[in-house]
Structures are given as structure tokens and as C-alpha cells.
Write a protein that holds these residues in place. Structure first.
Motif, mmCIF file in Angstrom:
data_model
loop_
_atom_site.group_PDB
_atom_site.id
_atom_site.type_symbol
_atom_site.label_atom_id
_atom_site.label_comp_id
_atom_site.label_asym_id
_atom_site.label_seq_id
_atom_site.Cartn_x
_atom_site.Cartn_y
_atom_site.Cartn_z
ATOM 1 N N TYR A 1 20.333 26.356 -20.585
ATOM 2 C CA TYR A 1 21.693 26.814 -20.059
ATOM 3 C C TYR A 1 22.776 26.528 -20.916
ATOM 4 O O TYR A 1 22.669 25.924 -21.961
ATOM 5 C CB TYR A 1 22.064 25.929 -18.646
ATOM 6 N N GLN A 2 23.866 27.465 -20.875
ATOM 7 C CA GLN A 2 25.032 27.112 -21.691
ATOM 8 C C GLN A 2 26.186 27.497 -20.795
ATOM 9 O O GLN A 2 26.457 28.505 -20.193
ATOM 10 C CB GLN A 2 25.312 27.863 -22.802
ATOM 11 N N ILE A 3 27.005 26.258 -20.680
ATOM 12 C CA ILE A 3 28.405 26.466 -20.168
ATOM 13 C C ILE A 3 29.551 26.387 -20.881
ATOM 14 O O ILE A 3 29.558 25.284 -21.367
ATOM 15 C CB ILE A 3 28.685 25.384 -18.879
ATOM 16 N N SER A 4 29.968 27.544 -21.344
ATOM 17 C CA SER A 4 30.981 27.685 -22.302
ATOM 18 C C SER A 4 32.152 28.720 -22.152
ATOM 19 O O SER A 4 31.815 29.567 -21.371
ATOM 20 C CB SER A 4 30.553 27.656 -23.694
ATOM 21 N N ILE B 240 22.280 30.700 -17.281
ATOM 22 C CA ILE B 240 20.754 30.332 -17.237
ATOM 23 C C ILE B 240 19.855 31.548 -18.006
ATOM 24 O O ILE B 240 20.289 32.428 -17.206
ATOM 25 C CB ILE B 240 20.129 29.369 -16.427
ATOM 26 N N ASP B 241 19.064 31.434 -18.752
ATOM 27 C CA ASP B 241 18.175 32.441 -18.899
ATOM 28 C C ASP B 241 16.975 31.686 -19.319
ATOM 29 O O ASP B 241 16.745 30.632 -19.840
ATOM 30 C CB ASP B 241 18.404 32.999 -20.360
ATOM 31 N N ALA B 242 15.825 32.475 -19.167
ATOM 32 C CA ALA B 242 14.526 31.909 -19.283
ATOM 33 C C ALA B 242 13.922 32.900 -20.217
ATOM 34 O O ALA B 242 13.888 34.363 -19.855
ATOM 35 C CB ALA B 242 13.627 31.962 -18.158
ATOM 36 N N ILE B 243 13.426 32.558 -21.443
ATOM 37 C CA ILE B 243 12.770 33.679 -22.274
ATOM 38 C C ILE B 243 11.442 33.331 -22.692
ATOM 39 O O ILE B 243 10.960 32.051 -23.000
ATOM 40 C CB ILE B 243 13.865 33.303 -23.760
ATOM 41 N N GLY B 244 10.687 34.395 -22.669
ATOM 42 C CA GLY B 244 9.376 34.388 -22.863
ATOM 43 C C GLY B 244 8.907 34.756 -24.330
ATOM 44 O O GLY B 244 9.792 35.537 -24.773
ATOM 45 N N ASN B 245 7.806 34.288 -24.858
ATOM 46 C CA ASN B 245 7.342 34.785 -26.068
ATOM 47 C C ASN B 245 6.362 35.741 -25.872
ATOM 48 O O ASN B 245 5.319 35.330 -25.538
ATOM 49 C CB ASN B 245 6.877 33.395 -26.829
ATOM 50 N N GLY B 246 6.688 36.968 -25.926
ATOM 51 C CA GLY B 246 5.737 38.014 -25.425
ATOM 52 C C GLY B 246 5.818 38.579 -23.983
ATOM 53 O O GLY B 246 6.032 39.607 -23.767
#
Lengths: 434, 434
Positions: A103-106, A127-133
Motif C-alpha cells: 500500500y502507499q498513501i501519499s 493498494i495493489d497485489a502484484i504477481g510474478n507471472g
């Protein structure tokens, strides 16, 4: 000495302390939910290399960006938190664990034309969920679950997360044989803004035939509960893989959302939403406050295939949401929707009579040791002025201190809202305030 | 497609998530103490009009500032939080209540020459109390009291707040007949950095006579407890009003500090400190971590007569302190001084076996309802990889979920640190984790 006129730049929001307290409380709620759902904090610099921020380049962004050089360096202020996330994920790839949930609140910066309720500096809460592939659809379900947790806690009344899957739209248009699907999607996305009539007109202008537009309208008017909408989509019997995939994904996401315990009253399948941005490829969300739909979506986002294609060949699919807090706060203030019940960060102010300052400080110390957030009124002046100060700062309780109180050990605790006053011992004060 | 190399600008700090968690915990502690002591939040824009930020003008600031134009507007990024506070206080004067006590924890920008441990973007954590016309010495006492609260909570070992009053130094030099007192003060201020020998040399270069330097050394070598130092100062019998006023103020501030309950072991009268900045006029502070004095002062500040003389004729005296959190954090990391006991923001991760994702989500929901910060491992893959993920994210507990667990209602709770595992019911898990 010549004085400089102290003023902020136009289009920059600045709050008074009591408003800032309310703003921060909202931000704290958002942060709490992000953290408790397993998202990790990051805090990227406001300034980045221009070539990094503008790797994708183009259009409005380039016009609005705050860009300058210092020495030989061409640098810019970030205009969103997604590009910095892409840069961060690739730069720190080997140190991160995937799925990488952050998450980043900026604050972000856009030199837009000044407009009421639009700010050139504003908070985004992402918020982001990042997958590898690859990345499981559980993450697509988690987003609306978190939105629901936040908006329940914000106590802004009822709200609804609208959810769709762009594959359904894409497949539907492919099947229609429509060529300019991106363009059509953009038109449909504007439906709520421009209305049905104008939308049909625009679709005609885009070269769609009567029967195609008819089909689109039929599709957009699918009604009922979420499960009924899914059934209706299936019963359209459209033979297109993308379309089917979209339905599959959407019903899987709905199943997960239900398992997370979120009730259908807050989640609505809405086949109209497509999100303007080009890079969403699957699930998409928008969120509306019931009765205040005119505010627009207060939390949006979606699934994308490639977070960082401008920096890497790595495939980094992701799903994310963003709350534009500054704008939301401004709108809520305008509509008087923020509860102002508790605008103080302390419980009590000790107001010492003349000559009892040191005694007052000792009392503050004692109360603090017992867990009461007590402060001292430190200045000289008339007693009325001191109480007025407590009142203006919205401090719930005050307590005047003089010779008599020290002698008896009983203190006149005053409820600043009701003006009720009781003579209490320190123990009793602590009990009352806890 | 050509890729852009993803990297940050040199001199800009960026942390990995597990470091960011520790950083944020420190920031939260600082904020908590600021708030509980009655300081109100403000959040000024990063960008301001250049004429406002550079009203005072001059020197290093002007060289280091990030300044640019957009359209017709000459704007700059703030280089500290004090100038924005001055602008804020005057701009919103009629809406503020005095004493106006505010905190601001924000990033500031200085395009300095890149150097290890110096950053071009860094957090400052500031509090200031501003009076309208005058301001009680209680506020001067409150600053070290708050510093002590914060540094105790940060658990960085012992520390000491050094306190002085510039009137003592000023009066002392006036009495000596020394002309260039600002220059001499600046030299004395460097004592710890340059040593006694070099200091004496510099004083000679400044034209001081042997006997004057002798007197200065005598003065600087006053030893003993705080009360003994005050007595020693008094017994110097220096007939200078400023000198006497300084001693009066310092002993009054020490009395208030004691009333606030702060023990002398954390407060040391230090006649050497003067603070480089010209605008401090009374009480001054520096803070040192015991055994790590080489880090320099970790929290400094002082009293000034006029916060906003470049914007207004109003007399706005104030007192404040600042913690340079980014630099402090960097130094603490370097020295391995940060306790890493609790680097996770969640309590437990549920790891579902293949086919048990929805069941896993339901379990997370149940645990969350009971107040446990539980998350789900959402991706497919081998079980070993899933546990490794939990481990890398420093999540204290994990729990694998398959057919057997659902049948029996007993779950294998694993302590990720010790690798101990117990079969527990949901109720037992909740009890254990709370």
C-alpha cells in the motif's frame, strides 16, 4: 521591512487543524484496513527521473506534470502512485516476495487547470497485489472486501461496490463483430455521465448498426441479483472464449467475496462499468455512496496484465484500487457528511489559576500516568479566555485548579459540551474519562 | 519495446517494505506523543510560491532549493517545515487559537551535494508552540519532556537532552565586552566537533584577548548537577541583565520539567550549546544517544522571538523542536540499533492446500471476526514455497488447511520463529494469539 504576502499556490488544498484531524482519522482507517489485510507499506520519493515517470509518455500526463531540471538532471514530481510502483517493483524485484502486496498513501501532483474540488496536490491511497507471472483471482476478490471494510468504518452511510470484468465486454463486442471496441467501451463507460440518448448517438457516430446498438442496450439492461445477472449472461449463449472467461472469472470472484463474508447488499455486478483507462484487462471496480452518486466513484481500480512493461520483460500482472482521499474529503465537507463528534486528540485540559502553574503541571503528570490524555493551559490570562480556548479546541473536559482544589483533593471536572460540572477525586476523574 | 532503466534519483532514500514498517513504527510513536501532548496536525503543501519560501532569502537555501516555473508561476519545494509554519500561522491567523501548538511530520527537499547519510528528500517531525505576543516558559519545558517520552518509547537505549539558554551566552559575552558575539557563539557551538584546541585558535583569530578566552573556558567548564551549574552561574556575579534573565529562565524551565516528572538523568544543562541558527533567542536543545554521540544531535530546537517577521508585524514568539527522522533512521540502521522483533503487521497466514482456497478464505473471515489479523496465502504452488513466503514476510504464525483440518476442527498452528507446531481449535488459536 517589506512584507511578503503569505499565501498558498492556487489549487493546493490546506486544512485548518480541526479539519486536518478529521482528514487524518479517515487516512488512519484506510491505512489500518490496508495493513490488516496484509499489504505492506512503501514510500517512494515524490521526485523521480522524468524518463522513468514518462516511460509510457503521452497526452495529458505530459502536459500536467511538474517537470524541471537541476544541474544536469531532468526530474519530475510523480503524478500517480502506479508508475512509481512499477519502477519500485522492477528495481527491487530480487528483494521482494511475490505476490507483492503493497500500500502507499501519499501525495501526487498534477498541474491541471484549477477547478473547484480538483486539486494540484492530492492524496492517493493505493493498494495493489502484484504477481510474478500470474496472480490468483482471490486478490480480485480481496479488493472489494477491503473497500467494504473501509467504507463501513468511515461511517458515511450506505455504499455499493460495482464490479465487472472487462473480458465480458471485450468478448461481447468481438462477438458483435464491432471493430473499435476500445472506443465503444469508452462511450459505454460514460453512460452515467451522458445518459442513454447521448450514448446511443455516440455509438451511431462510431459506425455501429441499429441492430448492434440494440444488442448492446439489451446487454446493458440485464437486471436482477448478481447470480441472476451471471445466469442471464450465460443464457445469452455467446460463443466467444473471452466472453466465457470473463463470466467464469466474475463468478469465481463473487464466490470468494462471499467466502470473505461480504454481503451482496454492498456488491453489485454492473455490466456498464469499463473504466476509462486502457490497461485494465479483467475485473474492474467503482464505488458509490448511496444517495451521493453525484460525487462519482470514491474508490476505483481493477486488474491489469502488465504492471511494468516499460521497464522489464517480466510479466507482472496485478490488481489494485485507489481512493482519492483529498477529493473525497472535500466533497464530504461540502455535503456536510463528516461526523464531527470527536475532533480533539486529548481528553482533558487543566486550567491553573494564577500562581498554580507548577501544581497544574504536576496534576497533568499524575493524570497522564493514569492513562488520561491531559494537557496544561500554559498561558496567563483571564479564566474565561482559558475556557474559551478549551472550547474552541473541542477538548471534551476541562478542570480548573486553585488553592481550594489542592486542599480538598477534589477537582471541578467540566464537560465542555454540556457545561455540567462535578467535584471529583483524581481516581473518579480517571474512571469517568476511560 | 525499448525499456527504460527503473531507478531512483541519487540521494533519495527508498526503503524495502520490512524497513518501511520499522520506519513507520518510529513515526507513529513520534506522532502519538505529539498528539497526546496537545499538538494539532497540519499538512502544508510541498509546493509553495518561491517568494514566500525565500522571503528571508539568502545563502545555502537558495542554492539548494528545488525551484521551477510552470506557466507564469515561480514555485519551489519546501526545504523545511518552519517557513511553511510561519506562512500558515499568518495566513490563517484569525482561524487559529493561541497558543497555537502544531505538529507536522512531512518530507522536505534540499538539493544538497550527495553524501552518505544525507538525503535530498527527508522527513522532519516538528512541533512548535506559537504565542500571540507572548508565550509562557511552560512551553520551553514541554519540549524536552516530549523528547524524553518519545526516545523512551523508541527504545534506543539511554539518551540525554542538553539544554541551555542563549541569553546566558549573550549576556556573558556582552559583559566580556566581546563585540562579535554571534561569531564567537558559532565557534563555541562547534566545540564538540573541532575540539578545545581548535576552538581556542579560532577565538584568537576572532581577535579575543588571552584573558577573555580564559574566562570563556572557565565558563564552559562549569561542572556538576543542573542545580549546581545554576548556582555556579549565579556565583559568577556577572552584572548583566540578559545574563541574569537567562539564568532565571533556565531555572524556571528546569522547575517545570521536574514538575512534568522527567528525571534529571535525561536532562543536562549544557552551557556549550548555542545552536548555529541565528534566530534562537532563549532556550535551546540538543539530544544525544548515550554511546552514540557521533551520530550528532537527534532532536534539536529552541525558542525564537519572531516566527514570521517576513510576513507580518505581528509578534509571534515560539519554541519548537525537530527530529530529522530519515537521517536518524539511516544512522540507526547503519549501527544496527533498531529492534527487529516485530516486523509484521499481521498475526497469522492461512495456507490452504490445493482445492481448499474458499475454505481458507472462510477461516480467515472467522479469525478476523474474532480480532485476529489473519490473511490468506492466495496463490497456487508447493507447500514449502508457501511457508517460505510466510517466513520472509516475518509473519509470526502460519496455519496449513486441508481436508483433515476441516473434518476435525483442529488446525496446526505453527510458530514461524521456533517452528513449534500445535493442533488447536479456533478458540484456542484466538486465545494464544491475543
Amino acid at each position: 521591512m517589506d512584507k511578503v504576502k503569505p499565501s498558498t499556490l492556487p489549487g493546493f488544498m490546506e486544512l485548518l487543524p480541526e479539519e486536518q484531524i478529521l482528514f487524518n482519522k479517515m487516512m488512519d482507517i484506510i491505512r489500518k484496513h490496508y495493513e490488516e489485510n496484509g499489504f505492506l507499506p512503501i514510500d517512494t520519493p515524490v521526485l523521480e527521473k522524468t524518463e522513468v515517470l514518462l516511460a509510457k509518455g503521452g497526452g495529458e500526463t505530459e502536459k500536467q506534470i511538474y517537470r524541471f531540471t537541476k544541474g544536469d538532471t531532468d526530474m519530475s514530481m510523480r503524478f500517480d502512485l502506479t508508475v512509481p510502483l512499477a519502477r519500485y517493483t522492477v528495481e527491487h524485484f530480487s528483494d521482494l516476495n511475490f505476490p507483492f502486496k503493497r500500500y502507499q498513501i501519499s501525495k501526487v501532483y498534477r498541474g491541471e487547470r484549477a477547478q473547484r474540488g480538483r486539486f494540484r496536490e492530492f492524496y492517493q491511497c493505493d493498494i495493489d497485489a502484484i504477481g510474478n507471472g500470474k496472480l490468483s483471482l482471490v486478490n480480485d476478490a480481496q479488493m472489494p472486501v477491503i473497500i467494504c471494510g473501509i467504507f463501513k468504518d468511515l461511517k458515511l452511510g450506505n455504499f455499493k461496490v460495482h464490479i465487472n470484468n472487462r473480458k465480458i465486454l471485450k468478448g461481447f463486442f468481438e462477438n458483435l463483430g464491432a471493430k473499435k471496441e476500445e472506443e465503444i467501451l469508452r462511450t459505454i463507460d460514460k453512460l452515467d455521465k451522458i445518459g442513454m440518448g447521448k450514448m446511443v448517438e455516440e455509438l451511431k457516430d462510431q459506425g455501429l448498426k441499429e441492430e448492434e446498438i440494440e444488442k448492446i442496450l439489451e446487454f446493458l439492461q440485464i437486471q436482477g441479483k448478481n447470480s441472476e445477472k451471471i445466469s442471464a449472461l450465460k443464457s445469452l449463449k455467446i460463443e466467444n472464449e473471452k466472453f466465457k472467461e470473463g463470466i467464469e472469472e466474475l463468478s469465481q470472484v463473487l464466490e470468494y467475496i462471499e467466502a470473505f463474508g461480504v454481503s451482496e447488499e454492498n456488491i453489485e455486478v454492473d455490466l456498464k462499468i469499463a473504466r476509462g483507462l486502457d490497461y485494465y484487462t479483467g475485473t474492474v471496480y467503482e464505488t458509490f455512496l448511496t444517495g451521493h452518486e453525484d460525487v462519482g466513484s470514491v474508490c476505483s481500480g481493477g486488474r491489469y496484465d502488465n504492471l511494468a512493461e516499460y521497464y522489464t520483460d517480466l510479466k507482472l500482472p496485478g490488481v489494485g484500487i485507489s481512493i482519492g482521499l483529498s477529493r473525497l474529503f472535500f466533497k464530504l465537507m461540502e455535503k456536510n457528511l463528516i461526523q464531527a463528534e470527536n475532533k480533539s486528540l486529548v481528553d482533558l485540559i487543566v486550567i491553573p489559576m494564577e500562581g498554580f502553574l507548577t501544581e497544574g503541571i504536576r496534576l497533568v503528570k499524575t493524570l497522564k500516568e493514569k492513562g488520561i490524555k491531559a494537557i496544561i493551559y500554559s498561558e496567563e490570562g483571564k479564566i474565561g479566555k482559558k475556557f474559551k480556548y478549551a472550547d474552541k479546541l473541542n477538548i471534551p473536559y476541562s478542570l480548573a485548579l486553585g488553592e481550594n482544589e489542592i486542599k480538598t483533593g477534589l477537582y471541578p471536572l467540566k464537560n465542555m459540551k454540556t457545561s455540567d460540572q462535578e467535584e471529583l477525586s483524581i481516581e473518579e476523574i480517571c474512571q469517568k474519562l476511560k
